[in-house]
Design a protein around this motif. Structure first.
Motif, PDB file in Angstrom:
ATOM      1  N   ASN A 519      -3.357  54.418 -51.880  1.00  0.00           N
ATOM      2  CA  ASN A 519      -2.938  55.501 -50.983  1.00  0.00           C
ATOM      3  C   ASN A 519      -2.262  55.018 -49.707  1.00  0.00           C
ATOM      4  OD1 ASN A 519      -3.907  57.433 -52.735  1.00  0.00           O
ATOM      5  ND2 ASN A 519      -5.959  57.395 -51.843  1.00  0.00           N
ATOM      6  N   SER A 520      -2.812  54.004 -49.071  1.00  0.00           N
ATOM      7  CA  SER A 520      -2.261  53.586 -47.779  1.00  0.00           C
ATOM      8  C   SER A 520      -2.518  52.101 -47.555  1.00  0.00           C
ATOM      9  CB  SER A 520      -2.903  54.383 -46.642  1.00  0.00           C
ATOM     10  OG  SER A 520      -4.263  54.006 -46.490  1.00  0.00           O
ATOM     11  N   LEU A 521      -1.774  51.522 -46.618  1.00  0.00           N
ATOM     12  CA  LEU A 521      -1.938  50.113 -46.271  1.00  0.00           C
ATOM     13  C   LEU A 521      -3.337  49.872 -45.706  1.00  0.00           C
ATOM     14  CD1 LEU A 521      -0.866  47.248 -45.861  1.00  0.00           C
ATOM     15  CD2 LEU A 521       0.112  47.982 -43.673  1.00  0.00           C
ATOM     16  N   ASP A 522      -3.853  50.840 -44.898  1.00  0.00           N
ATOM     17  CA  ASP A 522      -5.190  50.683 -44.324  1.00  0.00           C
ATOM     18  C   ASP A 522      -6.257  50.581 -45.407  1.00  0.00           C
ATOM     19  OD1 ASP A 522      -4.306  50.571 -41.765  1.00  0.00           O
ATOM     20  OD2 ASP A 522      -4.980  52.576 -41.165  1.00  0.00           O
ATOM     21  N   ASP A 523      -6.144  51.419 -46.460  1.00  0.00           N
ATOM     22  CA  ASP A 523      -7.097  51.343 -47.580  1.00  0.00           C
ATOM     23  C   ASP A 523      -7.026  49.976 -48.258  1.00  0.00           C
ATOM     24  OD1 ASP A 523      -7.835  53.905 -47.049  1.00  0.00           O
ATOM     25  OD2 ASP A 523      -6.768  54.819 -48.732  1.00  0.00           O
ATOM     26  N   PHE A 524      -5.798  49.473 -48.412  1.00  0.00           N
ATOM     27  CA  PHE A 524      -5.553  48.170 -49.043  1.00  0.00           C
ATOM     28  C   PHE A 524      -6.203  47.054 -48.222  1.00  0.00           C
ATOM     29  CE2 PHE A 524      -2.327  44.741 -50.139  1.00  0.00           C
ATOM     30  CZ  PHE A 524      -2.754  44.588 -51.454  1.00  0.00           C
ATOM     31  N   LEU A 525      -5.966  47.105 -46.887  1.00  0.00           N
ATOM     32  CA  LEU A 525      -6.519  46.084 -45.994  1.00  0.00           C
ATOM     33  C   LEU A 525      -8.045  46.176 -45.931  1.00  0.00           C
ATOM     34  CD1 LEU A 525      -3.956  46.269 -43.033  1.00  0.00           C
ATOM     35  CD2 LEU A 525      -4.078  44.522 -44.812  1.00  0.00           C
ATOM     36  N   GLU A 526      -8.580  47.419 -45.962  1.00  0.00           N
ATOM     37  CA  GLU A 526     -10.039  47.600 -45.931  1.00  0.00           C
ATOM     38  C   GLU A 526     -10.682  46.949 -47.156  1.00  0.00           C
ATOM     39  OE1 GLU A 526     -13.440  51.128 -45.618  1.00  0.00           O
ATOM     40  OE2 GLU A 526     -11.385  51.636 -46.182  1.00  0.00           O
ATOM     41  N   ASP A 527     -10.052  47.138 -48.330  1.00  0.00           N
ATOM     42  CA  ASP A 527     -10.562  46.531 -49.562  1.00  0.00           C
ATOM     43  C   ASP A 527     -10.599  45.009 -49.461  1.00  0.00           C
ATOM     44  OD1 ASP A 527     -11.318  48.632 -51.036  1.00  0.00           O
ATOM     45  OD2 ASP A 527      -9.686  48.567 -52.493  1.00  0.00           O
ATOM     46  N   ILE A 528      -9.563  44.441 -48.842  1.00  0.00           N
ATOM     47  CA  ILE A 528      -9.520  42.979 -48.671  1.00  0.00           C
ATOM     48  C   ILE A 528     -10.629  42.545 -47.715  1.00  0.00           C
ATOM     49  CG2 ILE A 528      -8.132  41.030 -47.837  1.00  0.00           C
ATOM     50  CD1 ILE A 528      -5.627  42.728 -48.609  1.00  0.00           C
ATOM     51  N   GLY A 529     -10.754  43.250 -46.590  1.00  0.00           N
ATOM     52  CA  GLY A 529     -11.762  42.913 -45.592  1.00  0.00           C
ATOM     53  C   GLY A 529     -13.181  43.015 -46.123  1.00  0.00           C
ATOM     54  N   LEU A 530     -13.432  43.989 -47.030  1.00  0.00           N
ATOM     55  CA  LEU A 530     -14.767  44.166 -47.604  1.00  0.00           C
ATOM     56  C   LEU A 530     -15.037  43.223 -48.768  1.00  0.00           C
ATOM     57  CD1 LEU A 530     -15.111  48.065 -47.603  1.00  0.00           C
ATOM     58  CD2 LEU A 530     -16.420  46.452 -46.234  1.00  0.00           C
ATOM     59  N   GLY A 531     -14.003  42.457 -49.156  1.00  0.00           N
ATOM     60  CA  GLY A 531     -14.186  41.512 -50.262  1.00  0.00           C
ATOM     61  C   GLY A 531     -13.990  42.130 -51.622  1.00  0.00           C
ATOM     62  N   ASN A 532     -13.503  43.379 -51.683  1.00  0.00           N
ATOM     63  CA  ASN A 532     -13.261  44.022 -52.975  1.00  0.00           C
ATOM     64  C   ASN A 532     -11.970  43.529 -53.625  1.00  0.00           C
ATOM     65  OD1 ASN A 532     -15.576  45.524 -52.566  1.00  0.00           O
ATOM     66  ND2 ASN A 532     -14.485  47.207 -51.589  1.00  0.00           N
ATOM     67  N   ARG A 533     -11.063  42.966 -52.826  1.00  0.00           N
ATOM     68  CA  ARG A 533      -9.826  42.350 -53.337  1.00  0.00           C
ATOM     69  C   ARG A 533      -9.688  40.966 -52.721  1.00  0.00           C
ATOM     70  NH1 ARG A 533      -6.097  46.023 -55.578  1.00  0.00           N
ATOM     71  NH2 ARG A 533      -6.597  48.195 -55.135  1.00  0.00           N
ATOM     72  N   MET A 534      -9.264  39.996 -53.509  1.00  0.00           N
ATOM     73  CA  MET A 534      -9.014  38.666 -52.965  1.00  0.00           C
ATOM     74  C   MET A 534      -7.681  38.668 -52.224  1.00  0.00           C
ATOM     75  SD  MET A 534     -11.529  36.775 -53.444  1.00  0.00           S
ATOM     76  CE  MET A 534     -10.774  35.239 -52.940  1.00  0.00           C
ATOM     77  N   ALA A 535      -7.636  38.004 -51.071  1.00  0.00           N
ATOM     78  CA  ALA A 535      -6.437  38.026 -50.227  1.00  0.00           C
ATOM     79  C   ALA A 535      -5.231  37.426 -50.932  1.00  0.00           C
ATOM     80  CB  ALA A 535      -6.709  37.294 -48.919  1.00  0.00           C
ATOM     81  N   TYR A 536      -5.441  36.299 -51.673  1.00  0.00           N
ATOM     82  CA  TYR A 536      -4.266  35.653 -52.275  1.00  0.00           C
ATOM     83  C   TYR A 536      -3.700  36.480 -53.421  1.00  0.00           C
ATOM     84  CZ  TYR A 536      -7.040  33.750 -56.193  1.00  0.00           C
ATOM     85  OH  TYR A 536      -7.828  33.598 -57.295  1.00  0.00           O
TER      86      TYR A 536
END
Length: 709
Positions: A519-536
């Motif tokens: 939905n949004s960049l913020d949702d994407f970044l939140e997932d990374i910050g929470l560890g639900n997505r790997m940054a690389y």
């Protein structure tokens, strides 16, 4: 069986002819709509709406409420739409009928999400127009009166639902008469044998003490007359469910519950109420501590009365309630009594304003609640109040549930006061924020502009408003911190591509995320910050697909080049492992934990040995040169048995600005004991100072820092 003509003649006592005719029209419309429908009792269906309207008429409800009562099942049972009712009877009546219709199929068998959502619907309907719930309560009362034709299991379910949901709402709205009848009908339906036995016992007790009751009643009435005070004295019967509940909760016998007479004195003014109280106290001795003044400080539902308990004839306790006729109507019908007395703006005074305030609070809870189950949990707290009354520094009275704390008080004053609360004074003395408040205390809240709610508050706050606001702010704070950390992690990963979020551009990012269904960049970044997505992996998603293999190797080689700096101020999304307690100066690694963000471990921690070299789960991190905050470390101190050793340890740690989080002691043998300490320090140098200070204590044998469990 009640007829429309009989009903209409009753309405003429308080409604105009035009209003009565509108109610008649609604009846005939409903009669035609329900034509051919029969209730389970065998009566024509129209008898039910007419009886519901009669219950509301006894409370002198306005004509739109009576019309809605006549029509309340039309939308649900006959297929006639809201628009048709609006065309015939206007928008107000149509909205009331629609509101009641939406509450028709409410089932409260289990504490499920469906139940919670239905209850949420009810609360929101109440907030829009309180008359919706009054019609619904009258509907429920008539259904309870005619419950006998249903199967036993269905009777039990409806009775349980009535006692769990409708009775507390009636109580919150101050509708005593309706609440009592709902309670007794529900009790009889759920426990027919218990109900029958208590009813028989009450009838026997009434015969045995009839003379004594009349003597006390006559004595009070005579004394009022001698003092020239106009008033009537009436006996007050205890109802069945109240007796049963007291016997069960207070573990008392029936004779103990019934061994008390109860009277109500109705007078013509507030001044006369206090005079009648004085006369009663002169007639019989009051029991200390049993006087309550609900006239000066009304209950949350608007109830007003003076309560006192006296030693009557032969030492038998006598309960007395003293109030005016208007207070009596308010006590019996609660919010519905305003349709008896209201004129213009007066409708918003007294308990009506308090009810509006409560409903406004319900809407606020609904906005902040994460889901319906959280919402119903918060509202139910407010539906079962056992109140304490406390004062603001300016002398305003606030009503809170029993056991409420200064944090609950702060949120009751204003949401912003609660969010910025840091300390409190109770009766001008500093006190703990978790201390339960007592009636009569004056509470002052100390605030700070940078303060934030503490997650630990959820362990002791009681009110729904405080709980929902704390949760809401913590969720918001966690999201912001997750987004901030996610941005740092993603930019770090993008360095391998010699780019960054800023260089890629917002438009390109949005297009890529849309293709991925995010939905949004913020949702994407939140997932990374929470560890639900790997940054690389997230970085690869944002880069053009060509040369992805080359870029993947570039990215993975870059991962080891620039570790993420840990500042200590990241908040809830970076936590420190409780197995190895890393502190600034220790070599560290980050474990990416799904839903929790990054957990920092010591480099040598056994718990991450198996995943130490897994790039999907472990992140290279380092302490920032400007790291801030306090970090927990675990120490084990072996020392000789001596008096005052624990005090010496605490004093030594405090002297070097350390803070003890937890301390425990166990005996090792006859000579030595072992003390386990959790100490907050800023870094390894600070820890060294703490240990150095402990070593000079006489009797300390050894000090070890515990790294892994």
């Amino acid at each position: 069986m009640l007829t429309i003509n009989e009903f209409a003649s009753r309405l003429k006592s308080y409604l105009s002819t035009e209003q009565v005719n509108l109610v008649r029209r609604a009846y005939y419309f409903a009669e035609q709509a329900h034509d051919g429908q029969i209730r389970r009792s065998g009566e024509p269906y129209i008898t039910h709406p007419l009886e519901v309207a009669a219950i509301l008429a006894d409370m002198h409800m306005d004509h739109p409420s009576l019309m809605a009562a006549m029509l309340h099942d039309v939308i649900e049972d006959t297929g006639i739409e809201k628009q048709a009712i609006q065309k015939q009877f206007g928008e107000v009546v149509a909205n009331l009928v629609d509101g009641v219709s939406k509450l028709t199929h409410m089932h409260f068998e289990n504490k499920t999400l469906a139940q919670a959502e239905n209850f949420q619907k009810m609360a929101l309907a109440m907030a829009r127009d309180i008359r919706v719930i009054l019609v619904k309560l009258a509907d429920r009362l008539h259904n309870m009166r005619t419950l006998g034709v249903l199967r036993p299991e269905k009777r039990f379910r409806i009775a349980r639902e009535t006692l769990d949901i409708y009775v507390p709402i009636a109580n919150r709205l101050g509708m005593h008469t309706l609440r009592v009848e709902l309670e007794d009908l529900g009790f009889t339906a759920m426990y027919p044998m218990r109900s029958r036995l208590i009813r028989q016992a009450v009838q026997r007790a009434r015969k045995n003490r009839k003379d004594l009751v009349s003597q006390v009643q006559k004595a009070i009435a005579t004394r009022l007359e001698e003092e020239g005070l106009k008033g009537r004295v009436v006996g007050r019967e205890k109802h069945l469910y109240s007796i049963y509940r007291k016997m069960r909760n207070q573990r008392k016998s029936f004779s103990e519950i019934m061994d008390m007479f109860a009277f109500r004195i109705i007078v013509d003014s507030v001044d006369s109420s206090y005079r009648a109280l004085g006369i009663s106290h002169n007639l019989y001795k009051p029991i200390p501590g049993r006087f309550k003044d609900y006239i000066a400080i009304p209950k949350a539902n608007g109830y007003q009365s003076l309560h006192t308990t006296l030693f009557g004839m032969h030492g038998v306790p006598v309960e007395i309630q003293i109030r005016t006729q208007e207070m009596e109507d308010m006590a019996n019908n609660g919010i519905a009594a305003h349709w008896l007395y209201k004129s213009g703006e007066e409708a918003l005074s007294g308990s009506h304003a308090r009810t509006r305030q409560w409903l406004k609070g319900v809407l606020e809870l609904q906005r902040n609640a994460g889901d319906s189950l959280e919402f119903i949990e918060n509202v139910k707290i407010d539906l079962f109040p056992d109140e304490v009354y406390v004062f603001t520094p300016k002398g305003h009275i606030l009503e809170l549930p029993k056991g409420a704390t200064p944090v609950d008080f702060a949120y009751a004053v204003h949401t912003d006061v609660g969010n910025a609360c840091v300390a409190c004074r109770i009766d001008k003395k500093l006190a703990s924020l978790s201390q339960p408040l007592q009636s009569g205390q004056t509470v002052e809240i100390v605030t700070a502009s940078e303060a934030k709610p503490n997650a630990a508050w959820l362990n002791f706050v009681l009110t729904g408003k405080a709980r929902s606001n704390i949760r809401h702010l913590l969720k918001s704070q966690r999201r912001n911190e997750s987004i901030s950390l996610g941005k740092r992690l993603l930019n770090k990963a993008l360095i391998g591509f010699e780019t960054s979020l800023e260089l890629i551009g917002e438009k390109s990012i949005v297009q890529q995320l849309e293709q991925l269904g995010i939905n949004s960049l913020d949702d994407f970044l939140e997932d990374i910050g929470l560890g639900n997505r790997m940054a690389y992996i997230a970085a690869r998603m944002l880069i053009e697909p060509e040369d992805s293999s080359e870029k993947k190797s570039q990215l993975e080689s870059s991962k080891s080049e620039s570790p993420l700096s840990i500042r200590g101020t990241e908040g809830m999304v970076i936590s420190f492992a409780r197995c190895c307690y890393p502190i600034p100066g220790d070599p560290i690694v980050g474990h990416v934990s799904s839903g929790r963000g990054i957990v920092i471990h010591s480099d040598s921690c056994h718990n991450i040995a198996e995943i130490r070299h897994n790039p999907n789960k472990v992140l290279e991190v380092e302490w920032d040169k400007d790291v801030k905050g306090e970090f927990t470390v675990e120490l084990q101190v072996e020392l000789e048995h001596q008096r005052g050793m624990i005090a010496s340890i605490a004093t030594s740690i405090t002297a070097v600005e350390g803070n003890i989080e937890k301390i425990s002691m166990e005996e090792k043998d006859a000579r030595f004991c072992v003390v386990q300490l959790l100490v907050n320090v800023t870094d390894r140098l600070h820890l060294a100072r703490v240990i150095k200070r402990l070593r000079v204590i006489k009797g300390v044998h050894s000090i070890n820092r515990l790294r892994e469990i």
